[in-house]
Structures are given as structure tokens and as C-alpha cells.
Design an enzyme around this catalytic site. Structure first.
Site, PDB file in Angstrom:
ATOM      1  N   HIS A 230      -2.307  -2.866   7.726  1.00  0.00           N
ATOM      2  CA  HIS A 230      -1.666  -2.414   6.500  1.00  0.00           C
ATOM      3  C   HIS A 230      -2.750  -2.299   5.439  1.00  0.00           C
ATOM      4  O   HIS A 230      -3.444  -3.262   5.158  1.00  0.00           O
ATOM      5  CB  HIS A 230      -0.582  -3.403   6.057  1.00  0.00           C
ATOM      6  N   CYS A 231      -2.903  -1.095   4.868  1.00  0.00           N
ATOM      7  CA  CYS A 231      -3.985  -0.879   3.908  1.00  0.00           C
ATOM      8  C   CYS A 231      -3.469  -1.061   2.486  1.00  0.00           C
ATOM      9  O   CYS A 231      -2.670  -0.253   2.011  1.00  0.00           O
ATOM     10  CB  CYS A 231      -4.562   0.528   4.088  1.00  0.00           C
ATOM     11  N   PRO A 232      -3.889  -2.124   1.795  1.00  0.00           N
ATOM     12  CA  PRO A 232      -3.394  -2.341   0.428  1.00  0.00           C
ATOM     13  C   PRO A 232      -3.939  -1.311  -0.563  1.00  0.00           C
ATOM     14  O   PRO A 232      -3.308  -1.023  -1.567  1.00  0.00           O
ATOM     15  CB  PRO A 232      -3.894  -3.744   0.086  1.00  0.00           C
TER      16      PRO A 232
ATOM     17  N   ASN B  54      -1.803   1.635  -0.018  1.00  0.00           N
ATOM     18  CA  ASN B  54      -0.397   1.219  -0.075  1.00  0.00           C
ATOM     19  C   ASN B  54       0.414   1.847   1.056  1.00  0.00           C
ATOM     20  O   ASN B  54       1.475   2.414   0.831  1.00  0.00           O
ATOM     21  CB  ASN B  54       0.206   1.584  -1.448  1.00  0.00           C
ATOM     22  N   ASN B  55      -0.122   1.768   2.255  1.00  0.00           N
ATOM     23  CA  ASN B  55       0.568   2.346   3.406  1.00  0.00           C
ATOM     24  C   ASN B  55       0.062   1.662   4.677  1.00  0.00           C
ATOM     25  O   ASN B  55      -1.022   1.092   4.685  1.00  0.00           O
ATOM     26  CB  ASN B  55       0.265   3.846   3.480  1.00  0.00           C
TER      27      ASN B  55
END
Ligand SMILES: [Zn+2]
Ligand SMILES: [Zn+2]
Length: 278
Positions: free
Chosen positions: A85-87, A90-91
Site C-alpha cells: 500500500h503506497c501512502p 494513497n493507493n
């Protein structure tokens, strides 16, 4: 002389390899746009059990979980071939947007390296100018200390000149920091893609490899087709011209397979075919 803003004659030097920089920018923005677009989120795995074979059940979704699928606690759902999950974007990065994520990282890194190299001379000049301004300011204040207030000489440089040089230093430090940090992340992901693993599988496979080693057995990643074919599958390169149309240029092509089952894609050379996964 040193304090002056760089003359406009320097602009053509900076814009020389403009095609590279604009290509990096366009590709980077395109891939980031796709990654951040909520309508392009990786789709849900199907809720019906009938379509899937050899799957486990996600304890949180209470739904079938195909191979390579993992539950993301931030998105609160299962994601096909979840990588992480890439902060920042945001996805979740998974089956349908893994390529966009990697392209974004790669072109962003290339753009930052380009800026850092081409802006090196400007950075050095701006840094020297700021040092010179500090020295001039010190001399001015020392001179003013011996005189009355209304006789204090005016500064030798304007606010605009100082702001300009500080902006150049800020730009260069930011670009080179991003180039280093994102470059390291891109290399790490490149290594994972070469091995045919996702970030999550890296940990799972490491444990499995150690477990089998203790038993004297060798571990083989069932989703790896060999380094070269792993890259071709990842980037969707079926024929040589795809290196141009699908890798160098922005492309909307879908990845091989549905992410529900993992068959050998047709572009993989036949001698790698026995490494069939579920
Ligand atoms: Zn789930
Ligand atoms: Zn997520």
C-alpha cells in the site's frame, strides 16, 4: 558579478536535452495520474466461489482469496497480486497498476537525476553567491556598528536576488534527495521484478526458502519465468516494438491474465513453461 541572476544565455544549455526531461515529466505525470485515480484502483476479487480454483478464504472479507492476493488493512479489502500500500500515492499497488507504479518511480528518478546533473553548475554558483551575500551583509553591519543609523549603507543585493539563489539551492537539494531516495526504491523494485516476486512475496518466499533449506530442499518461485521473461511479462512486451509503444511511451495496455489464476503468458519462451503456477 557573482550575485547577478544567471543570464538567459544559459537557458539553452539547460533545455538542451529537453526531449529527455519532457519525456520524463510527461511519463511521470501520466503514470502518477493513473496511480492516484480512484477509478483505476485494482478491482476486487470476485465474491463468488465458483470461478476460482485452489483459493483460500480471506478472514476479514469472508470471501475467496486467489493466489498472490492479499488483504490490505488500509484499503480494508483484498487486492489482486498485492505488492504494497503506497501512502504517497494513497493507493494500493497490485496486479492492474504495478506497471504504472514502477514507471512512475523510474521516470521520476530519471527526471530528478537529469535536474541534479544539469543544475549542478547553477547550484554551485547560487551557493557561492549566498556565501558572498552573507559576507557582504556581515561587512555592512560591521561598518554600520561604527556609524549612526541613518548612515548605514544599503544592502549590496536585492531581496529578489537572494530569493532566486536560495530557490536554486532548494531545488537542487530537493531534486538530488528525491533522486537518491526514489532511486533506491526503484532499484529495489527492479530487483523484485527480476525475481518475479512482489514485496509481500519477498518475505513469504524468504521464510519458505529458509524452511526448505533446513530440510535440504531448494525453493523455486512458481511465478518466476526467468529474469528476462519476468520483465517482459511485467511490462507487457509481447513483440519487440512494444518496447517503444508500451514501455517508453505512455500506454494503457492491461497486464497479462486476470490476476485470479496464474498461467504462463504466451510471450514467455517455451523452455520456461514448466514453471506453471496455479
Ligand atoms: Zn480481504
Ligand atoms: Zn491498500
Amino acid at each position: 558579478e557573482l550575485l547577478r541572476c544567471p543570464p538567459s544565455s544559459r537557458t539553452p544549455v539547460l533545455l538542451g536535452p529537453a526531449s529527455l526531461s519532457s519525456h520524463c515529466s510527461v511519463s511521470c505525470l501520466y503514470n502518477k495520474g493513473v496511480m492516484c485515480n480512484s477509478s483505476c484502483r485494482p478491482p476486487f476479487p470476485p465474491q463468488a466461489k465458483g470461478d476460482l480454483i485452489g483459493v483460500s478464504i480471506c478472514r476479514k472479507c469472508i470471501a475467496p482469496k486467489p493466489a498472490r492476493t492479499h488483504h490490505c488493512s488500509i484499503c480494508n479489502r483484498c487486492v489482486l497480486k498485492m505488492d504494497h500500500h503506497c501512502p504517497w500515492l494513497n493507493n494500493c499497488v497490485g496486479h492492474y497498476n504495478h506497471r504504472y507504479f514502477f514507471s512512475f518511480c523510474l521516470f521520476m528518478t530519471m527526471g530528478c537525476i537529469y535536474c541534479s546533473i544539469s543544475g549542478w553548475d547553477m547550484f554551485r554558483e547560487a551557493y557561492a553567491a549566498i556565501e558572498r551575500m552573507k559576507q557582504l551583509e556581515k561587512e555592512r553591519l560591521q561598518a554600520a556598528a561604527n556609524q549612526t543609523y541613518y548612515q548605514t549603507p544599503p544592502p549590496a543585493f536585492s531581496f529578489r536576488q537572494r530569493a532566486f539563489h536560495k530557490s536554486i539551492v532548494y531545488l537542487w537539494v530537493l531534486c538530488s534527495s528525491v533522486a537518491l531516495a526514489l532511486g533506491a526504491l526503484t532499484l529495489w523494485h527492479a530487483a523484485l521484478i527480476t525475481r518475479g516476486e512482489t514485496s509481500i512475496e519477498r518475505h513469504i518466499n524468504k521464510k519458505e526458502r529458509q524452511r526448505l533449506q533446513k530440510k535440504g530442499k531448494a525453493f523455486r518461485n512458481p511465478y518466476s519465468f526467468g529474469a528476462w521473461d519476468n520483465w517482459r511479462v511485467f511490462l507487457g512486451v509481447d513483440v519487440p516494438r512494444h518496447w517503444l509503444t508500451r514501455v517508453l511511451l505512455p500506454s494503457t495496455h492491461l497486464p497479462h491474465g486476470t490476476g485470479l489464476s496464474w498461467d504462463t503468458p504466451p510471450c514467455v519462451r517455451p523452455w520456461h513453461a514448466p514453471l506453471l503456477a496455479i
